[in-house]
Design an enzyme around this catalytic site. Structure first.
Site, PDB file in Angstrom:
ATOM      1  N   HIS A 180      -0.090   0.976   9.833  1.00 17.43           N
ATOM      2  CA  HIS A 180      -1.364   1.477   9.320  1.00 17.43           C
ATOM      3  C   HIS A 180      -2.224   2.005  10.457  1.00 17.43           C
ATOM      4  CE1 HIS A 180       0.052  -1.967   6.888  1.00 17.43           C
ATOM      5  NE2 HIS A 180      -0.165  -1.133   5.891  1.00 17.43           N
ATOM      6  N   ASP A 200      -1.368  -8.276   0.875  1.00 17.66           N
ATOM      7  CA  ASP A 200      -0.124  -8.291   0.096  1.00 17.66           C
ATOM      8  C   ASP A 200       0.311  -9.725  -0.179  1.00 17.66           C
ATOM      9  OD1 ASP A 200      -0.092  -5.544   0.230  1.00 17.66           O
ATOM     10  OD2 ASP A 200       1.396  -5.423   1.813  1.00 17.66           O
ATOM     11  N   LYS A 206       6.017  -7.395   2.615  1.00 13.06           N
ATOM     12  CA  LYS A 206       5.721  -7.215   4.033  1.00 13.06           C
ATOM     13  C   LYS A 206       4.541  -8.123   4.397  1.00 13.06           C
ATOM     14  CE  LYS A 206       4.970  -2.694   4.054  1.00 13.06           C
ATOM     15  NZ  LYS A 206       4.870  -2.563   2.576  1.00 13.06           N
ATOM     16  N   GLY A 250       0.823  -1.199   0.000  1.00 18.06           N
ATOM     17  CA  GLY A 250       0.000   0.000   0.000  1.00 18.06           C
ATOM     18  C   GLY A 250       0.859   1.252   0.000  1.00 18.06           C
ATOM     19  N   SER A 251       0.344   2.327  -0.579  1.00 17.16           N
ATOM     20  CA  SER A 251       1.030   3.615  -0.492  1.00 17.16           C
ATOM     21  C   SER A 251       0.799   4.219   0.894  1.00 17.16           C
ATOM     22  CB  SER A 251       0.518   4.554  -1.582  1.00 17.16           C
ATOM     23  OG  SER A 251       0.895   4.059  -2.853  1.00 17.16           O
ATOM     24  N   GLY A 252       1.456   5.340   1.148  1.00 19.19           N
ATOM     25  CA  GLY A 252       1.336   5.987   2.453  1.00 19.19           C
ATOM     26  C   GLY A 252       2.502   5.700   3.369  1.00 19.19           C
ATOM     27  N   HIS A 253       3.445   4.852   2.889  1.00 18.76           N
ATOM     28  CA  HIS A 253       4.627   4.525   3.690  1.00 18.76           C
ATOM     29  C   HIS A 253       5.888   5.140   3.079  1.00 18.76           C
ATOM     30  CE1 HIS A 253       2.032   1.727   5.714  1.00 18.76           C
ATOM     31  NE2 HIS A 253       1.875   0.968   4.644  1.00 18.76           N
TER      32      HIS A 253
END
Lengths: 334, 334
Positions: free
Chosen positions: A215, A109, A104, A53-56
């Site tokens: 998250h 994922d 991860k 996921g994006s945001g990391h």
């Protein structure tokens, strides 16, 4: 929610476009399906692909380049990328020596990378990262979560792959680094996923979440805010207790890499204070901090908080950590 | 106020100690008076010293090292360092070719660096940075504020100094880069100075401060939150209007360095979205983005917000921007 955004639906592609434009000497963006590769395709090495996921950010696309990844597949914020992204990336970067996925450990994922792995014609393998000692099983996880230690895995395997090592050898090093790495995070504030428009969790003005996930998943406990040394003491103790129960109990004199990772909203000044505090505790246990990294590497959007990661070094890991790397977010020695 | 801190009075030294420990291959910390130098003293070059209040990390200590600064003097958060810090730093790093102070234009910094300059026995000069186009005169300023463009000045002068250039030549390049650089910032939230314990300013859930300073000083106006493209459009217009009134009106085809700088609390994902937006506007004006930098370089603690900086490049500036640099926060080419 106050964020720099036009339409929330366009945010990811606009951000990726900016990233690719700012680093066009290093990376290339491919849209629909979305993935990023190195600007120049290398030759005759295992292809390393990560994603999530994006945001990391800067994880993972910030680690594309010489000495680290060949490609990254960004999902929407805190959402797994899809198998077609991974397949397209794999087909683009495969050099005939196989593809290693670095994933991860989150259920979505893992499932999607497994599907991509099965659909992929060529030889491939997967390293699952699971360095978060806070909890076994979690909101999105069976088993441990993969967090900031993933950067160390990507760096070391990336270095090894550049030497022409084969797929099995690369996977073995990734698994080894993961097993020798433990992380523990703490949140002082929540973050806000743009599409949700409200804070992921509520937290009081005098509270912290000990063992938080990247998250905003719950950790071990909600507790009252305390002095940094006390917070760090508990974080380091959790990591060391975990190593004590493992196959590689660190002896006195063990060299370590200490990574203090910000979640996005904590000033560098505080991250260095945490490093100072963690270093004292670890040295008090007879460990030797011979490598270090401090900064925002595996973030949770604008969350205030940080994680501490300890990697038990050996000569092989040190050599691959020190080797040249040339990516947007990690760069040295070249 | 939730921050990673033990005693507020100890915060600066604990943070500096962590910084020096994490980067001991590059920097050395000297206490009482507080200043930082390169770990290895170079020879036969102009000594470059910067400094200012803390809370803007990685500025300035993060830019100590080959190709940039020789020393930095950190004051308390948002507070000028004292002349004795600057004097001690200057005496420690002077190599007999003179000392160049690079000073952001704030009244306290200017006054204290002037005192140090007068007390210093050896030859010295000062480059004042004043790239913020938002306001003339401000809370702590007579004339314009020095903000993120300071990084470009320090990088270019640092490169020139490594070539053995003399003091006057180094000062001239610093002044030139400053004059060819314009910045504009916007804040979405305030920051909290630890010793104050409360937000520096109040701002509504749907407001932004256009033209904010890096200490949370007022900018041009308080306005309603808008889409990123609209915000960026106004920021870039302010910078370009300022260049239009200057001696170096950019022609079509002018190459520029575009720096999108986060103030500490804005996710990288949003900074890259801002870069994408700013690049479109600037290219629409016929400018060519031939160099770029995106990240948190001149911060305001945990403030959410960002600044856009445009530097009008020429061959000399490009050469010095591209040259090797080896510091904790900026590293390439070596």
């Amino acid at each position: 929610m106050k964020k720099f955004v036009n339409k929330v639906d366009d945010m990811l592609v606009e951000s990726l476009s900016g990233f690719a434009a700012a680093h066009r000497d290093l990376v290339a963006l491919h849209l629909d399906p979305n993935y990023l590769t190195r600007a120049q395709k290398p030759q005759n090495k295992v292809a390393l692909i990560s994603g999530g996921g994006s945001g990391h950010e800067p994880l993972h696309a910030g680690f594309i380049g010489y000495g680290m990844l060949d490609a990254a597949c960004p999902g929407h914020v805190f959402t797994s990328p899809s198998p077609d992204q991974m397949l397209a990336a794999a087909e683009a970067v495969d050099m005939g020596k196989g593809v290693l996925f670095i994933v991860k450990n989150y259920a979505g994922d893992v499932m999607n990378f497994e599907m991509a792995s099965e659909m992929l014609a060529g030889e491939n393998a997967t390293v699952l990262t699971s360095d978060d000692v806070a909890v076994i099983n979690s909101t999105y996880t069976t088993g441990r979560r993969g967090v900031a230690g993933t950067v160390i895995v990507e760096k070391c395997v990336g270095s090894l792959a550049e030497t022409g090592a084969d797929l099995a050898t690369c996977k073995a090093l990734g698994d080894k680094v993961n097993q020798r790495t433990g992380s523990m995070g703490v949140a002082l504030t929540s973050c806000t996923v743009p599409a949700a428009g409200r804070a992921t969790f509520d937290i009081g003005d005098n509270e912290l979440e000990m063992g938080v996930g990247i998250h905003g998943e719950p950790g071990r406990r909600r507790e009252a805010m305390r002095e940094a040394d006390a917070i760090v003491g508990d974080m380091v103790a959790a990591i060391l207790q975990d190593f004590e129960r493992s196959d590689h109990k660190p002896a006195k004199g063990q060299e370590i890499l200490l990574l203090v990772n910000g979640f996005g909203g904590t000033p560098l000044m505080e991250l260095y204070l945490l490093f100072n505090s963690a270093a004292k505790v670890l040295e008090g246990h007879g460990l030797i901090i011979s490598r270090s990294l401090v900064g925002n590497y595996v973030t949770s959007l604008e969350m205030a908080g940080a994680s501490i990661t300890v990697c038990l070094l050996d000569d092989e890991i040190k050599r691959h950590w020190d080797s040249p790397v040339h990516t947007p977010a990690l760069r040295w020695g070249r």
